[in-house]
Write a protein that holds these residues in place. Structure first.
Motif, PDB file in Angstrom:
ATOM      1  N   LEU A   1      34.422  41.354  36.000  1.00 29.87           N
ATOM      2  CA  LEU A   1      34.706  42.484  35.366  1.00 29.87           C
ATOM      3  C   LEU A   1      35.455  42.540  33.407  1.00 29.87           C
ATOM      4  N   PRO A   2      35.361  43.325  33.465  1.00 27.87           N
ATOM      5  CA  PRO A   2      35.653  43.532  31.982  1.00 27.87           C
ATOM      6  C   PRO A   2      36.329  42.939  31.563  1.00 27.87           C
ATOM      7  N   ASP A   3      37.650  43.534  31.953  1.00 35.00           N
ATOM      8  CA  ASP A   3      39.034  43.245  31.689  1.00 35.00           C
ATOM      9  C   ASP A   3      40.183  41.611  32.641  1.00 35.00           C
ATOM     10  N   MET A   4      39.103  41.117  34.087  1.00 34.49           N
ATOM     11  CA  MET A   4      39.730  40.454  33.575  1.00 34.49           C
ATOM     12  C   MET A   4      38.996  39.321  34.934  1.00 34.49           C
ATOM     13  N   ASP A   5      38.439  38.519  35.517  1.00 37.36           N
ATOM     14  CA  ASP A   5      38.244  38.005  36.363  1.00 37.36           C
ATOM     15  C   ASP A   5      38.221  38.123  37.515  1.00 37.36           C
ATOM     16  N   GLY A   6      37.395  38.398  38.299  1.00 35.65           N
ATOM     17  CA  GLY A   6      37.341  39.195  39.836  1.00 35.65           C
ATOM     18  C   GLY A   6      38.238  37.196  40.401  1.00 35.65           C
ATOM     19  N   LEU A   7      37.723  36.366  40.337  1.00 33.89           N
ATOM     20  CA  LEU A   7      38.495  35.203  40.906  1.00 33.89           C
ATOM     21  C   LEU A   7      39.658  35.340  40.620  1.00 33.89           C
ATOM     22  N   GLU A   8      40.372  35.997  39.455  1.00 32.69           N
ATOM     23  CA  GLU A   8      41.988  35.742  38.666  1.00 32.69           C
ATOM     24  C   GLU A   8      42.531  36.879  39.867  1.00 32.69           C
ATOM     25  N   VAL A   9      41.524  37.787  39.472  1.00 35.04           N
ATOM     26  CA  VAL A   9      41.806  39.414  40.515  1.00 35.04           C
ATOM     27  C   VAL A   9      42.295  39.040  41.968  1.00 35.04           C
ATOM     28  N   CYS A  10      41.319  38.079  42.493  1.00 39.01           N
ATOM     29  CA  CYS A  10      41.310  37.711  44.205  1.00 39.01           C
ATOM     30  C   CYS A  10      42.739  37.118  44.620  1.00 39.01           C
ATOM     31  N   ARG A  11      43.244  35.494  43.596  1.00 35.54           N
ATOM     32  CA  ARG A  11      44.468  35.279  43.162  1.00 35.54           C
ATOM     33  C   ARG A  11      45.900  36.570  43.132  1.00 35.54           C
ATOM     34  N   ARG A  12      45.602  36.977  42.118  1.00 35.23           N
ATOM     35  CA  ARG A  12      46.465  37.930  42.242  1.00 35.23           C
ATOM     36  C   ARG A  12      46.551  39.063  43.502  1.00 35.23           C
ATOM     37  N   VAL A  13      45.603  39.051  44.101  1.00 35.06           N
ATOM     38  CA  VAL A  13      45.808  40.396  45.326  1.00 35.06           C
ATOM     39  C   VAL A  13      46.594  39.071  46.375  1.00 35.06           C
TER      40      VAL A  13
ATOM     41  N   ASP B   1      37.571  48.857  36.659  1.00 37.80           N
ATOM     42  CA  ASP B   1      38.388  47.241  36.280  1.00 37.80           C
ATOM     43  C   ASP B   1      39.368  46.965  36.799  1.00 37.80           C
ATOM     44  N   ALA B   2      39.210  46.069  37.137  1.00 35.90           N
ATOM     45  CA  ALA B   2      40.344  45.493  37.684  1.00 35.90           C
ATOM     46  C   ALA B   2      42.220  45.923  37.289  1.00 35.90           C
ATOM     47  N   LYS B   3      42.562  46.474  36.322  1.00 40.81           N
ATOM     48  CA  LYS B   3      43.477  47.063  36.440  1.00 40.81           C
ATOM     49  C   LYS B   3      43.938  48.590  37.158  1.00 40.81           C
ATOM     50  N   ALA B   4      42.406  48.710  36.808  1.00 38.45           N
ATOM     51  CA  ALA B   4      42.549  50.488  37.622  1.00 38.45           C
ATOM     52  C   ALA B   4      42.507  50.189  38.937  1.00 38.45           C
ATOM     53  N   GLY B   5      42.245  49.213  39.161  1.00 38.74           N
ATOM     54  CA  GLY B   5      41.515  48.636  40.769  1.00 38.74           C
ATOM     55  C   GLY B   5      42.961  48.171  41.344  1.00 38.74           C
ATOM     56  N   MET B   6      43.444  46.879  40.749  1.00 38.91           N
ATOM     57  CA  MET B   6      45.476  46.581  41.178  1.00 38.91           C
ATOM     58  C   MET B   6      46.251  47.528  41.641  1.00 38.91           C
TER      59      MET B   6
ATOM     60  N   GLU C   1      51.247  43.599  53.543  1.00 43.46           N
ATOM     61  CA  GLU C   1      49.691  43.612  54.198  1.00 43.46           C
ATOM     62  C   GLU C   1      49.083  43.544  53.225  1.00 43.46           C
ATOM     63  N   VAL C   2      49.669  44.058  51.481  1.00 42.90           N
ATOM     64  CA  VAL C   2      48.331  44.358  51.509  1.00 42.90           C
ATOM     65  C   VAL C   2      47.577  43.152  50.481  1.00 42.90           C
ATOM     66  N   GLY C   3      48.715  42.318  50.618  1.00 39.25           N
ATOM     67  CA  GLY C   3      47.730  40.428  50.241  1.00 39.25           C
ATOM     68  C   GLY C   3      47.165  40.277  51.176  1.00 39.25           C
TER      69      GLY C   3
END
Length: 237
Positions: free
Chosen positions: A59-71, A33-38, A77-79
């Motif tokens: 993803l079950p806990d967060m839209d992948g688009l939102e994950v991408c935005r947060r990354v 899920d997004a939480k674990a990945g981030m 370099e992480v970003g």
């Protein structure tokens, strides 16, 4: 060995793809899920130095688009980690939005693992080959492009670009004053032979303009040549 992080809630698919990628020479870490990945991306202790993120849209806990935005909003370099987005949706708008948020590429499901591997290698190749054996710095007025550091500044302020967008900018800047078609631009950055999706170039150009132009709606650096492609202006501020 290059490290991939896959955020995918389909454990069976992730295992199959992960094993295939590991046989092809990568190390793969999987998050359901997004939480674990981030957390893996952000945690300097338990995290992993990720070379590329494979991100599922649904993803079950967060839209992948939102994950991408947060990354992309993460510091350092992480970003800037390259993002390849997986989408089960057929609507091209989902892909366009993903690119607008900073994804470097996308791949619709279902897909062949071999195509995923080819796209991953293409993205990583663009990053490793980004610094050409030419002048380290390209300067156009207040715009400065550092090949080695892979950074862009405007009037001394950093301009945030994805790895692919940086390569697009370099391709144009190296050919300043020359009109390039979309096909020529894609050829210049290499690795996009799998799909000539012209709209993706337009989306990325919009993002680059937003980062480097004083007024993105009235660009002075990257100009559109209607019906042909784009040209990087030689004379700037």
């Amino acid at each position: 060995m290059q490290q991939l992080l896959m955020i995918e809630d389909d454990a069976r698919l992730a295992q199959m793809v992960g094993e295939y990628l590991e046989r092809s020479g990568f190390t793969v870490t999987h998050a359901l899920d997004a939480k674990a990945g981030m957390a893996l991306l952000q945690d300097p202790q338990g995290g992993v130095p990720v070379d590329l993120l494979v991100l599922d849209l649904m993803l079950p806990d967060m839209d992948g688009l939102e994950v991408c935005r947060r990354v992309r909003a993460m510091p350092g370099e992480v970003g800037k980690v390259p993002v390849l987005m997986l989408t089960a949706k057929g609507d091209p708008m989902d892909r366009i939005v993903g690119l607008e948020l900073g994804a470097d590429d996308y791949l619709p499901k279902p897909f062949e693992p071999r195509e995923l591997l080819a796209r991953i290698r293409a993205i990583l190749r663009r990053r490793s080959d980004g610094a050409a054996p030419a002048a380290k710095l390209l300067r156009f007025g207040s715009l400065e492009i550092d090949r080695d550091a892979r950074t862009v500044t405007v009037a001394g302020q950093p301009a945030e670009l994805t790895s692919y967008q940086f390569d697009l900018l370099i391709a144009l800047a190296e050919r300043a004053g020359r009109v390039l078609t979309r096909d020529q631009i894609m050829e210049a950055v290499r690795g996009r032979e799998l799909e000539a999706f012209d709209r993706s170039i337009d989306v990325h150009m919009g993002r680059i303009r937003a980062a480097i132009e004083v007024d993105a709606k009235n660009p002075k650096r990257i100009l559109t040549v209607r019906g042909v492609g784009y040209v990087f202006a030689k004379q700037q501020d």
